[in-house]
Design a protein around this motif. Structure first.
Motif, PDB file in Angstrom:
ATOM      1  N   SER A   1      -1.018  24.322   0.597  1.00  0.00           N
ATOM      2  CA  SER A   1      -1.524  25.663   0.970  1.00  0.00           C
ATOM      3  C   SER A   1      -0.640  26.032   2.314  1.00  0.00           C
ATOM      4  CB  SER A   1      -2.920  25.779   1.263  1.00  0.00           C
ATOM      5  OG  SER A   1      -3.600  25.495  -0.064  1.00  0.00           O
ATOM      6  N   GLU A   2      -0.959  27.210   2.761  1.00  0.00           N
ATOM      7  CA  GLU A   2      -0.190  27.575   3.941  1.00  0.00           C
ATOM      8  C   GLU A   2      -0.439  26.690   5.047  1.00  0.00           C
ATOM      9  OE1 GLU A   2      -1.458  31.645   5.201  1.00  0.00           O
ATOM     10  OE2 GLU A   2       0.143  32.007   6.184  1.00  0.00           O
TER      11      GLU A   2
ATOM     12  N   ASP B   1       2.338  27.347  -1.720  1.00  0.00           N
ATOM     13  CA  ASP B   1       1.990  28.961  -1.475  1.00  0.00           C
ATOM     14  C   ASP B   1       3.401  29.425  -0.822  1.00  0.00           C
ATOM     15  OD1 ASP B   1      -0.417  30.483   0.309  1.00  0.00           O
ATOM     16  OD2 ASP B   1       0.935  31.265  -0.850  1.00  0.00           O
TER      17      ASP B   1
ATOM     18  N   LYS C   1       4.055  32.677   1.479  1.00  0.00           N
ATOM     19  CA  LYS C   1       3.931  32.806   3.005  1.00  0.00           C
ATOM     20  C   LYS C   1       5.076  32.157   3.828  1.00  0.00           C
ATOM     21  CE  LYS C   1      -0.391  34.036   2.081  1.00  0.00           C
ATOM     22  NZ  LYS C   1      -1.497  32.927   1.532  1.00  0.00           N
TER      23      LYS C   1
ATOM     24  N   ASP D   1       5.110  30.742   6.470  1.00  0.00           N
ATOM     25  CA  ASP D   1       5.011  29.183   6.863  1.00  0.00           C
ATOM     26  C   ASP D   1       5.825  28.436   5.815  1.00  0.00           C
ATOM     27  OD1 ASP D   1       1.977  29.096   8.831  1.00  0.00           O
ATOM     28  OD2 ASP D   1       3.893  29.482   9.404  1.00  0.00           O
ATOM     29  N   CYS D   2       5.587  28.782   4.665  1.00  0.00           N
ATOM     30  CA  CYS D   2       6.046  27.915   3.482  1.00  0.00           C
ATOM     31  C   CYS D   2       7.483  28.082   3.508  1.00  0.00           C
ATOM     32  CB  CYS D   2       5.224  28.316   2.156  1.00  0.00           C
ATOM     33  SG  CYS D   2       5.968  27.262   0.691  1.00  0.00           S
TER      34      CYS D   2
END
Ligand code: ADA
Length: 558
Positions: A344-345, A384, A387, A389-390
Motif C-alpha cells: 500500500s501507499e 497501489d 498513488k 508515492d508508488c
C-alpha cells in the motif's frame, strides 16, 4: 542441486546438502543464549535444503529456528554459498558472525579468508517472521510463507587468487549473424603483493582470448571478442554456449545464449520477430516439499507446462536457480519478480522496504543475468500504483534495474489499469484481472479491454505491448457438475476457453500468463475464502494431477 552445470573445474566443492542439527526458537532466546557457539543438545535433525513446515509438528511454525553442521576444509580461503534462506539469516562460523542476509529467494555468499585448516562449525539462525509493514513479502500474501534453508548450501575452496564476479554482455553485429562480446571480471586475492597469472576465455572448448595479467585484490579486467556464425537462442531452438573464464588456478563455467528482447509498435520482439506470450504463473509449492522443490519435480513442472503448449512462465519471486537453468535449456521464457505483493501507499516511503526491495532486485538480476530464458524483470505485483508515492518508488527501482541490466524488459503487474499512474515507467503494460471470477461475468471482459486500451491511447501509451499477466478461476480437483457452478472444473474450463480465444483475437494483446499452474497452500488467515486452505486456481492440483482445463488449454494451444 543448485545448478544443472558444474560452475567450477578448479575449485573443490564441499557439499553441505545433508542432515543438519535443527531446533526452533519460538521465544527467540538463541542469540542471548549464544546458541551460535553452544548449540543446544536437545536439537533434532533436518534435511538441508527443505522447509521446516514439512517436519512433523512444524506445519504452521513461523519464527526463528537454528541450524548447525560441521565441515572439514584444508583451504584458508573459502566461499560459503546459500541458494536461498527464508527471511533474515545470520551465519556463524566457529562461533563468529560472518554475515547477515535478508530475502527468501535470492542467493548469497560470504568469502572467508585465513581460515585454519580442519573442522569448522557452521551455524545459521533463520527468522521467517513476516509482518505487514516492512518485510518482503508481507504477512498477508496469498501463498504460504515457508521457513528454512530452502535451497542448496555449498562451500567452494579458493586459492589465493579467484574470480569474485564476472559479467558477459554482447551486442549483435551485421543483423544477428555476429556478436561483439564484452567480458568484465572482478578478481580478488589475499596476497600482499601483485601476482602475474594466465587468463583465458573459452567458448564450447575453443579458446577465444588469452592474456598474461597482473592481479592483486579487487583487480578489474575487461576484454572484447568477436563471435561469428552465431546460433541464436530461440524458444524452439534454445542454443546455449558453454563459456569458461580462467585466472591462474581458478575458473568459472557458465552458459549464455545469444538473443535480443525488445518492443516495437505494441509488440514484443524476440530476435527481431514478434512473439506471442502464452504463459502460466507458477508458485514453488508442493505438499511434500513446500517451496524446496527437488530437481525431479522442477523437471516435471517444466515438462507439464511445455506439454500443455505454454512458452513462458511467471513467478512472484526468483525461482530456484536450477529451474532457470531448465528454462534456459528448454526454451521456456521467464518473467522473474521481487515479491512486492499488494503493498500500500504507506510502504513506499518506508526506508526498510525501499532498502530491501532494491537489494532484492539487485540480487535477482545478478543471479540470472546470463539466463537467455529470462526476458522480464518485474518490480511489484498489484501494489497501489494509483498513488504518487508508488510512482516515485517505482521510478527509482525501475531506473536502478535498468542501470544494472539494459537488455531485458522491465515491468510490474497492475490490477488497477484505469487509475494506474505508473504505466509510463514500464516497457510493457501488464494487467491482472479476474472479471468472471471475483466479480461480474466473463462477458464484461471485452468492455474492460476496450476501456483499458482507450485509456492507454489517451495517455500516449498505445505503443506499449499489453500482457494479461493474471486471469483465471478456481476449481476443486474432481468437482464436475452439469451446471457452470463456481469451484467446478467445468466452470474453470469455460473461463479459459472464452478468455484464451478473446485474448488471441485481440489486436492489442501480446500475450498472457494463466493464473495458475498448480493449486497452492495459502496462509491460515485466508483459509475461509480458500477451500481446503488452498488457492484452487491451478490447472493441475497440488500433486500435479490435471483438471479438465488442462486438456482444454492443451487442445487449444495445439
Ligand atoms: C492476485 C495475485 C495472485 C493470486 C490471485 C488470486 O492476482 O497476484 O498472487 O493471489 O490474485 O488467486 O486471487
Amino acid at each position: 542441486m543448485n545448478r544443472l552445470i558444474n560452475e567450477h573445474t578448479l575449485r573443490n566443492k564441499v557439499n553441505l546438502n545433508q542432515l543438519w542439527d535443527f531446533i526452533i526458537d519460538p521465544n527467540d532466546i538463541g542469540e542471548s543464549s549464544k546458541w551460535y557457539a553452544n548449540f543446544p543438545k536437545e536439537c533434532t535433525k533436518i534435511v538441508v535444503p527443505s522447509c521446516w513446515q514439512n517436519e512433523m509438528g512444524y506445519f504452521d511454525y513461523e519464527g526463528v529456528a537454528w541450524y548447525a553442521t560441521k565441515f572439514y576444509s584444508d583451504a584458508s580461503n573459502i566461499k560459503l554459498h546459500f541458494g536461498g534462506v527464508t527471511g533474515l539469516s545470520k551465519v556463524y562460523i566457529d562461533g563468529d558472525l560472518v554475515g547477515v542476509h535478508y530475502g527468501d529467494f535470492t542467493e548469497f555468499s560470504f568469502i572467508l579468508s585465513n581460515l585454519t585448516a580442519g573442522s569448522h562449525k557452521l551455524v545459521v539462525r533463520v527468522d521467517n517472521t513476516s509482518n505487514n509493514e516492512n518485510t518482503i513479502p508481507l504477512k498477508s500474501v496469498d501463498w504460504y510463507h515457508y521457513g528454512g534453508i530452502i535451497r542448496e548450501v555449498s562451500i567452494w575452496e579458493l586459492g589465493d587468487v579467484w574470480i569474485d564476479n564476472y559479467k558477459i554482455d554482447y551486442t549483435f553485429v551485421d543483423g544477428y549473424k555476429k556478436a561483439n562480446l564484452k567480458a568484465q571480471l572482478q578478481i580478488n586475492s589475499t596476497l600482499d603483493t601483485d601476482k602475474t597469472v594466465e587468463m583465458t576465455f573459452d567458448i564450447d572448448g575453443n579458446n577465444y582470448y588469452g592474456k598474461t595479467v597482473t592481479v592483486s585484490n579487487k583487480t578489474e579486467i575487461e576484454f572484447n571478442v568477436d563471435i561469428d556464425n552465431i546460433k541464436l537462442w530461440e524458444p524452439t531452438n534454445p542454443v546455449l554456449y558453454n563459456i569458461r573464464l580462467s585466472i591462474g588456478t581458478d575458473d568459472v563455467i557458465d552458459r549464455i545464449g545469444f538473443r535480443e528482447i525488445t518492443t516495437q509498435n505494441g509488440k514484443i520482439l524476440l530476435n527481431g520477430k514478434p512473439i506471442e506470450i502464452k504463459g502460466i504463473n507458477r508458485h514453488e509449492d508442493h505438499p511434500d516439499w513446500g517451496s524446496a522443490i527437488p530437481l525431479k519435480l522442477m523437471m516435471r513442472d517444466v515438462d507439464i507446462i511445455k506439454n500443455m503448449g505454454c512458452n513462458a512462465i511467471r513467478s512472484h519471486y526468483p525461482p530456484a536457480k536450477a529451474f532457470i537453468d531448465l528454462c534456459d535449456e528448454s526454451g521456456m521464457l521467464y518473467w522473474s519478480e521481487i515479491p512486492m505483493w499488494q503493498y500500500s501507499e504507506r510502504h513506499f516511503t518506508n526506508p526498510l522496504v525501499i532498502e530491501r526491495s532494491n537489494i532484492m532486485a539487485q540480487e535477482m538480476i545478478k543471479r540470472d543475468y546470463h539466463s537467455p530464458a529470462t526476458i522480464i524483470w518485474s518490480v511489484h505485483n498489484e501494489v497501489d500504483t494509483a498513488k504518487i508515492d508508488c510512482y516515485n518508488f517505482s521510478n527509482n527501482i525501475i531506473n536502478r534495474v535498468k542501470m544494472q541490466d539494459s537488455s531485458r524488459l522491465v515491468t510490474f503487474a497492475s490490477d488497477r489499469p484505469m487509475t494506474d499512474i505508473c504505466f509510463e515507467l514500464a516497457d510493457i503494460i501488464c494487467i491482472n484481472n479476474y472479471t468472471g471470477w471475483y466479480g461480474d461475468d466473463l462477458d464484461k471482459w471485452p468492455r474492460f479491454l476496450d476501456n483499458v486500451t482507450k485509456r492507454l491511447e489517451e495517455n500516449n501509451l498505445g505503443d506499449k505491448p499489453i500482457i494479461i499477466s493474471e486471469f483465471g478461476a478456481g476449481a476443486i480437483f474432481g468437482n464436475r457438475t452439469f451446471d457452470e457452478t463456481k469451484w467446478s472444473e467445468n466452470f474453470q474450463d469455460t473461463t479459459f476457453e472464452y478468455l484464451l480465444d478473446l485474448f488471441d483475437k485481440h489486436e492489442r494483446i501480446s500475450g498472457y500468463y494463466i493464473w495458475q499452474y498448480c493449486d497452492t497452500r495459502i496462509p491460515n488467515e485466508r483459509a475461509l475464502s480458500r477451500p481446503r486452505s488452498y488457492n484452487n486456481k491451478g490447472i493441475v492440483n497440488e500433486y500435479r494431477q490435471p483438471k479438465q482445463a488442462y486438456w482444454t488449454i492443451k487442445r487449444y494451444f495445439s
